[in-house]
Design a protein around this motif. Structure first.
Motif, PDB file in Angstrom:
ATOM      1  N   LEU A 175       2.660  13.265   1.782  1.00 12.38           N
ATOM      2  CA  LEU A 175       1.398  12.547   1.636  1.00 12.38           C
ATOM      3  C   LEU A 175       0.883  12.724   0.218  1.00 12.38           C
ATOM      4  O   LEU A 175       0.795  13.851  -0.289  1.00 12.38           O
ATOM      5  N   GLY A 176       0.541  11.616  -0.432  1.00 18.11           N
ATOM      6  CA  GLY A 176       0.009  11.681  -1.782  1.00 18.11           C
ATOM      7  C   GLY A 176      -1.499  11.830  -1.803  1.00 18.11           C
ATOM      8  O   GLY A 176      -2.177  11.718  -0.773  1.00 18.11           O
ATOM      9  N   ASN A 177      -2.046  12.043  -2.999  1.00 25.69           N
ATOM     10  CA  ASN A 177      -3.483  12.233  -3.179  1.00 25.69           C
ATOM     11  C   ASN A 177      -4.214  10.965  -3.583  1.00 25.69           C
ATOM     12  O   ASN A 177      -5.443  10.947  -3.572  1.00 25.69           O
ATOM     13  N   GLU A 178      -3.487   9.925  -3.987  1.00 26.50           N
ATOM     14  CA  GLU A 178      -4.115   8.689  -4.440  1.00 26.50           C
ATOM     15  C   GLU A 178      -3.475   7.499  -3.740  1.00 26.50           C
ATOM     16  O   GLU A 178      -2.270   7.497  -3.494  1.00 26.50           O
ATOM     17  N   ILE A 179      -4.301   6.496  -3.464  1.00 26.48           N
ATOM     18  CA  ILE A 179      -3.817   5.259  -2.860  1.00 26.48           C
ATOM     19  C   ILE A 179      -3.579   4.231  -3.961  1.00 26.48           C
ATOM     20  O   ILE A 179      -4.450   4.005  -4.814  1.00 26.48           O
ATOM     21  N   GLN A 219      -0.940   0.051  -8.392  1.00 31.38           N
ATOM     22  CA  GLN A 219      -2.096   0.418  -9.212  1.00 31.38           C
ATOM     23  C   GLN A 219      -3.139   1.157  -8.381  1.00 31.38           C
ATOM     24  O   GLN A 219      -3.421   0.777  -7.242  1.00 31.38           O
ATOM     25  N   PRO A 220      -3.743   2.229  -8.954  1.00 29.22           N
ATOM     26  CA  PRO A 220      -4.830   2.925  -8.257  1.00 29.22           C
ATOM     27  C   PRO A 220      -6.146   2.175  -8.434  1.00 29.22           C
ATOM     28  O   PRO A 220      -6.272   1.292  -9.288  1.00 29.22           O
ATOM     29  N   ILE A 237       0.851  -1.192   0.000  1.00 30.36           N
ATOM     30  CA  ILE A 237       0.000   0.000   0.000  1.00 30.36           C
ATOM     31  C   ILE A 237       0.886   1.242   0.000  1.00 30.36           C
ATOM     32  O   ILE A 237       1.760   1.385   0.862  1.00 30.36           O
ATOM     33  N   GLN A 238       0.648   2.125  -0.955  1.00 33.32           N
ATOM     34  CA  GLN A 238       1.430   3.355  -1.077  1.00 33.32           C
ATOM     35  C   GLN A 238       0.512   4.494  -1.486  1.00 33.32           C
ATOM     36  O   GLN A 238      -0.613   4.275  -1.939  1.00 33.32           O
ATOM     37  N   ASP A 239       0.971   5.727  -1.338  1.00 31.71           N
ATOM     38  CA  ASP A 239       0.216   6.890  -1.800  1.00 31.71           C
ATOM     39  C   ASP A 239       1.097   7.722  -2.723  1.00 31.71           C
ATOM     40  O   ASP A 239       2.302   7.847  -2.517  1.00 31.71           O
ATOM     41  N   ARG A 240       0.490   8.280  -3.761  1.00 31.34           N
ATOM     42  CA  ARG A 240       1.214   9.037  -4.770  1.00 31.34           C
ATOM     43  C   ARG A 240       0.376  10.234  -5.228  1.00 31.34           C
ATOM     44  O   ARG A 240      -0.857  10.224  -5.132  1.00 31.34           O
ATOM     45  N   THR A 241       1.069  11.237  -5.757  1.00 25.19           N
ATOM     46  CA  THR A 241       0.436  12.392  -6.389  1.00 25.19           C
ATOM     47  C   THR A 241       0.946  12.500  -7.821  1.00 25.19           C
ATOM     48  O   THR A 241       2.152  12.348  -8.066  1.00 25.19           O
ATOM     49  N   ILE A 259      -9.139   1.809   0.391  1.00 24.86           N
ATOM     50  CA  ILE A 259      -7.864   1.200  -0.002  1.00 24.86           C
ATOM     51  C   ILE A 259      -8.068   0.288  -1.222  1.00 24.86           C
ATOM     52  O   ILE A 259      -7.376   0.412  -2.228  1.00 24.86           O
ATOM     53  N   MET A 260      -9.047  -0.628  -1.129  1.00 27.51           N
ATOM     54  CA  MET A 260      -9.194  -1.647  -2.177  1.00 27.51           C
ATOM     55  C   MET A 260     -10.563  -2.297  -2.065  1.00 27.51           C
ATOM     56  O   MET A 260     -11.123  -2.419  -0.957  1.00 27.51           O
TER      57      MET A 260
END
Length: 559
Positions: free
Chosen positions: A228-232, A237-238, A207-211, A343-344
């Motif tokens: 902190l990213g905007n998408e999990i 994969q988002p 599990i990671q977060d990205r922008t 998350i999923m």
């Protein structure tokens, strides 16, 4: 400082199972490529080693990945070829920037030729593994572009889920964020005998977060609180989704985010069966209504999807909690740390043949030394007995069926480490990282067993608006949590109450979350190797900003 580096709407069941990789091993066979010419060759030559059991060529490369719909994203990733060893040792993953899963077995002698092809210095750390000083990935050992570093080490750890990632000083955060990370799974082949789910029912979840910017490129911003990213993203994969059967699955969860903490739970409050943590299986399964997992930590869960009707969709979420700190991700993140978000998703289909719920047992490991008198506590303390321990330890602990660290009696600490901000910098005992510096109170003797205490309540709760959580990681060993002392400040105590029931403290750990106002004690043992190792906050921005120190293991009477 902000850097831009160059969607799928959900994974198909086939792609997700291929991505999880444990259903069908798509490992590379022995590579026909020649070994790289080392520009640097470090690492310990194993005693009596003429040939390793496993040999791998590993590379850090720059490439592109189709993460979102539209333009591909430029990423940094690990690639690998198996030169020698069992088929399945190197398991490439499709449709992700994550590095291949490396499958090892206890006792294997491993040699890895790591070549850096990105345009800055880097080095690889084998997170959670008990390895010699020269194989641990200390930042003083970084290599430049087109150089090679050779690692030699033996797998001395318990079966479990570990990982690897970069560790250059000041650049760990961005390098890991741009994609340099991969899982390590150690197995002794007994999972099926223990009744644990295997194959397609054994799922790694990173599990990671990205922008992303408007061109689908990764955006990274250095921030005092941590990025902190905007998408999990799950496994790179988002909007991750998977069709599952009405049976029990094993989730191997890694929090691979830079600074985000997850409070994993189901909307209906269905409990998790927790079977493992950082260092492998627990002494016995425990139940948690939610699980809190900080950056760098792993947790292994059994999820029985037969509890829900076929045709339903269940959403794994990160539930709301308090005390996660201030800002983050340049304060523009749409997903604040501690908020509630998805998350999923899991779509449940009927299973033709029902399966029994497994009852896992802890994995065995080797034999023992005695406990110093200062470490004994018959009620709460993990007693050192003849038997099996972590990292191929000569010790093991008394089984702890559902250890509640906040109810344990605090011990006399051998060393205390205060975590706080000083002069605008994150510090440990008021010190920041120096490449080879070791203070007198950071020198330990080989063979010693100690109680280390991490205190996040000095001064003023760690500073900066009531403090920040700090996931503290110790290199080169696994430890046991001894006790947690709750915050005494009323606000911090109230925040702590929103996460405390999600701790899993009964197993072997290499990373432990210390919330604002909290004091956490861990029992450590220094064995097998002398040399310079690290301990640090695994909020990668905190680490890069200097919240990291060396400790040195020396022969007895040389401290």
């Amino acid at each position: 400082m902000t850097n831009t580096l160059s969607n799928k709407q959900g994974l198909s069941r086939r792609d997700f199972l291929r991505l999880s990789g444990l259903g069908a091993l798509g490992a590379l066979a022995g590579s026909a490529l020649g070994l790289p010419s080392p520009a640097k060759a470090w690492g310990r030559t194993l005693t009596g080693l003429t040939e390793p059991d496993v040999e791998i060529n590993l590379r850090a490369v720059i490439g592109q990945e189709q993460i979102r719909s539209g333009l591909p994203t430029t990423v940094w990733r690990y690639e690998a070829d198996l030169v020698k060893g069992p088929a399945g040792t190197v398991q490439p993953l499709p449709n992700t920037y994550l590095g291949p899963i490396l499958h090892f077995q206890p006792g294997q002698r491993v040699r890895i030729h790591f070549t850096n092809t990105i345009d800055e210095e880097t080095i690889v750390h084998w997170h959670g593994l008990h390895v010699p000083e020269a194989a641990d990935g200390h930042p003083r050992l970084v290599i430049g572009p087109n150089e090679t570093y050779v690692y030699d080490f033996e797998i001395m750890d318990r079966p479990g889920t570990y990982w690897y990632h970069p560790h250059p000083h000041g650049r760990t955060g961005p390098q890991a964020y741009y994609g340099l990370a991969g899982l390590i799974i150690i197995s002794d082949g007994t999972e099926a005998q223990q009744g644990l789910p295997t194959g397609a029912y054994d799922l790694p979840l990173v599990i990671q977060d990205r922008t992303f910017d408007g061109q689908n490129q990764l955006v990274y911003a250095t921030n005092m609180a941590g990025f902190l990213g905007n998408e999990i993203l799950v496994n790179g994969q988002p909007n991750a989704s998977l069709t599952v059967e009405q049976t029990t699955y094993r989730f191997r969860v890694l929090n691979g985010s830079n600074s985000r903490i997850y409070k994993l739970g189901w909307p209906d409050g269905a409990p998790f069966t927790v079977i493992g943590s950082d260092g492998g299986l627990l002494d016995a399964p425990v139940q948690r209504n939610y699980v809190v997992i900080a950056p760098g930590e792993r947790v292994e869960l059994l999820v029985d999807f037969s509890r829900w009707p076929a045709g339903s969709v269940q959403t794994l979420r990160s539930l709301a909690f308090a005390g996660a700190g201030f800002g983050g991700g340049g304060s523009t993140t749409t997903l604040p740390n501690g908020s509630d978000y998805e998350i999923m998703r899991f779509r449940i289909e009927a299973q033709d043949t029902p399966t029994l719920t497994p009852t896992p047992t802890p994995s065995p490991t080797p034999t023992a030394t005695s406990t110093p008198p200062t470490l004994s506590n018959p009620t709460y303390m993990p007693l050192i007995l003849n038997g099996a321990g972590a990292n191929g330890s000569a010790s093991r602990t008394e089984p702890r069926l559902d250890f509640q660290a906040d109810q344990a009696q605090p011990q006399q600490a051998t060393r205390t480490f205060y975590l706080y901000v000083q002069f605008g910098q994150w510090t440990i005992n008021g010190r920041t990282f120096q490449m080879e510096a070791v203070a007198p109170d950071e020198t330990v003797e080989l063979g010693a067993q100690e109680i280390w205490e991490f205190s996040n309540n000095f001064p003023n709760g760690g500073g900066m608006g009531g403090g920040m959580p700090h996931p503290m990681h110790i290199h080169g060993l696994q430890f046991r949590v001894v006790s947690r002392q709750a915050p005494t400040n009323a606000t911090q105590r109230s925040n702590w109450e929103t996460v405390k029931d999600g701790y899993v403290d009964g197993g072997w750990k290499d990373t432990v979350l210390v919330m604002p106002g909290e004091r956490v004690q861990v029992q450590v043992e220094f064995k097998d190797y002398t040399g310079l190792y690290l301990y640090h906050c695994h909020n990668l921005e905190h680490e890069d900003m200097g919240m990291m120190r060396n400790y040195r293991v020396v022969q007895p009477n040389r401290a």
